[in-house]
Write a protein that holds these residues in place. Structure first.
Motif, PDB file in Angstrom:
ATOM      1  N   ASN A  95       0.815  -1.224   0.000  1.00  0.00           N
ATOM      2  CA  ASN A  95       0.000   0.000   0.000  1.00  0.00           C
ATOM      3  C   ASN A  95       0.842   1.263   0.000  1.00  0.00           C
ATOM      4  OD1 ASN A  95      -2.547  -1.204  -0.110  1.00  0.00           O
ATOM      5  ND2 ASN A  95      -2.531  -1.587   2.078  1.00  0.00           N
ATOM      6  N   LEU A  96       2.014   1.211   0.611  1.00  0.00           N
ATOM      7  CA  LEU A  96       2.878   2.387   0.615  1.00  0.00           C
ATOM      8  C   LEU A  96       3.724   2.470  -0.644  1.00  0.00           C
ATOM      9  CD1 LEU A  96       4.102   2.714   4.298  1.00  0.00           C
ATOM     10  CD2 LEU A  96       2.457   4.117   3.093  1.00  0.00           C
ATOM     11  N   ALA A 113      -0.041   3.530   6.821  1.00  0.00           N
ATOM     12  CA  ALA A 113       1.103   3.535   7.736  1.00  0.00           C
ATOM     13  C   ALA A 113       0.770   2.782   9.023  1.00  0.00           C
ATOM     14  CB  ALA A 113       1.533   4.962   8.035  1.00  0.00           C
ATOM     15  N   LYS A 114      -0.448   2.978   9.533  1.00  0.00           N
ATOM     16  CA  LYS A 114      -0.864   2.260  10.739  1.00  0.00           C
ATOM     17  C   LYS A 114      -0.933   0.759  10.485  1.00  0.00           C
ATOM     18  CE  LYS A 114      -3.491   6.002  12.861  1.00  0.00           C
ATOM     19  NZ  LYS A 114      -4.825   6.522  13.208  1.00  0.00           N
ATOM     20  N   ASP A 119       1.517  -4.602  10.979  1.00  0.00           N
ATOM     21  CA  ASP A 119       2.108  -5.764  10.312  1.00  0.00           C
ATOM     22  C   ASP A 119       3.539  -6.006  10.777  1.00  0.00           C
ATOM     23  OD1 ASP A 119      -0.239  -6.144   8.917  1.00  0.00           O
ATOM     24  OD2 ASP A 119       0.497  -5.261   7.052  1.00  0.00           O
ATOM     25  N   TYR A 120       4.306  -4.924  10.946  1.00  0.00           N
ATOM     26  CA  TYR A 120       5.672  -5.054  11.456  1.00  0.00           C
ATOM     27  C   TYR A 120       5.663  -5.682  12.846  1.00  0.00           C
ATOM     28  CZ  TYR A 120       8.851  -2.800   8.150  1.00  0.00           C
ATOM     29  OH  TYR A 120       9.643  -2.522   7.079  1.00  0.00           O
ATOM     30  N   ILE A 185       2.553   8.991  10.870  1.00  0.00           N
ATOM     31  CA  ILE A 185       1.223   9.013  11.491  1.00  0.00           C
ATOM     32  C   ILE A 185       1.043  10.294  12.308  1.00  0.00           C
ATOM     33  CG2 ILE A 185      -0.252   7.859  13.192  1.00  0.00           C
ATOM     34  CD1 ILE A 185       1.140   5.190  12.209  1.00  0.00           C
ATOM     35  N   GLU A 186       2.054  10.633  13.110  1.00  0.00           N
ATOM     36  CA  GLU A 186       1.948  11.834  13.953  1.00  0.00           C
ATOM     37  C   GLU A 186       1.834  13.106  13.132  1.00  0.00           C
ATOM     38  OE1 GLU A 186       5.243  11.889  16.660  1.00  0.00           O
ATOM     39  OE2 GLU A 186       4.612  10.040  17.643  1.00  0.00           O
ATOM     40  N   GLN A 187       2.635  13.224  12.072  1.00  0.00           N
ATOM     41  CA  GLN A 187       2.574  14.434  11.258  1.00  0.00           C
ATOM     42  C   GLN A 187       1.221  14.585  10.567  1.00  0.00           C
ATOM     43  OE1 GLN A 187       5.929  14.380   8.602  1.00  0.00           O
ATOM     44  NE2 GLN A 187       7.245  15.384  10.105  1.00  0.00           N
ATOM     45  N   ILE A 188       0.664  13.506  10.123  1.00  0.00           N
ATOM     46  CA  ILE A 188      -0.637  13.595   9.435  1.00  0.00           C
ATOM     47  C   ILE A 188      -1.733  13.926  10.441  1.00  0.00           C
ATOM     48  CG2 ILE A 188      -2.390  12.250   8.219  1.00  0.00           C
ATOM     49  CD1 ILE A 188      -0.071  10.840   6.764  1.00  0.00           C
TER      50      ILE A 188
END
Length: 190
Positions: A95-96, A113-114, A119-120, A185-188
């Protein structure tokens, strides 16, 4: 008359402020997207490093394992294991990897990203037990080859040291990827 002139001046000032605000939002959006592209590019580079490592183990590692006297089942099992790792990496990052990710809807990027971060995290539930099983199989192979516990133990300890170095590098890469995903994630969300 004075009231109309003052009112017109206020409208012009409000209009100017709106234009400045629109330009500022446009600049912030461009900066955010540029940052996203950089961070996503970093994740892609890590993905390619993982592919290169997998290819190295499949090609060079297989030759070395066979030259050491390991069984074909071990060599093929290692190739299959590494292939599963490569496919899982591809699936997690798919997806990325889209070209429109950094240019598209930022909420969608955050969602991807989440998911990748989850997944990681979940990958460790497969990776750690499978590495332990693979190492046990490698130890068994070495014992079968040398029929001498001291020699097999020496080779196995060497493999454990190499595995510890590789594992440390892998954990550092994993931590870097999770930190990058947290930043995205934080920046968005701000």
């Amino acid at each position: 008359m004075d009231i109309n002139i003052e009112l017109e001046e206020m409208r012009q000032q409000v209009s100017l402020l709106k234009e400045k605000l629109d330009r500022q939002e446009l600049v912030n959006d461009k900066m955010l997207r540029k940052t996203m592209k950089t961070k996503i590019s970093s994740l892609k580079m890590q993905q390619y490093t993982e592919y290169f490592s997998t290819l190295f183990v499949i090609t060079i590692g297989s030759v070395i394992f066979k030259a050491m006297g390991c069984s074909w089942s071990f060599v093929i099992g290692t190739i299959l294991y590494m292939s599963v790792c490569a496919v899982a990496t591809f699936i997690m990052h798919r997806n990325l990897n889209r070209d429109d990710t950094a240019n598209g809807d930022l909420l969608t990027v955050a969602k991807h990203a989440k998911k990748l971060k989850k997944d990681y995290h979940d990958w460790f539930y497969f990776a750690i037990p499978s590495i332990i099983l693979w190492l046990a199989w490698f130890g068994y192979e070495q014992y079968q080859i040398y029929n001498d516990m001291k020699m097999a133990l020496g080779v196995f300890i060497g493999a454990l040291i190499g595995g510890a170095i590789g594992g440390t590098i892998g954990l550092l890469m994993h931590r870097k990827a999770k930190n990058t995903l947290n930043d995205i994630i934080e920046q968005i969300e701000e």
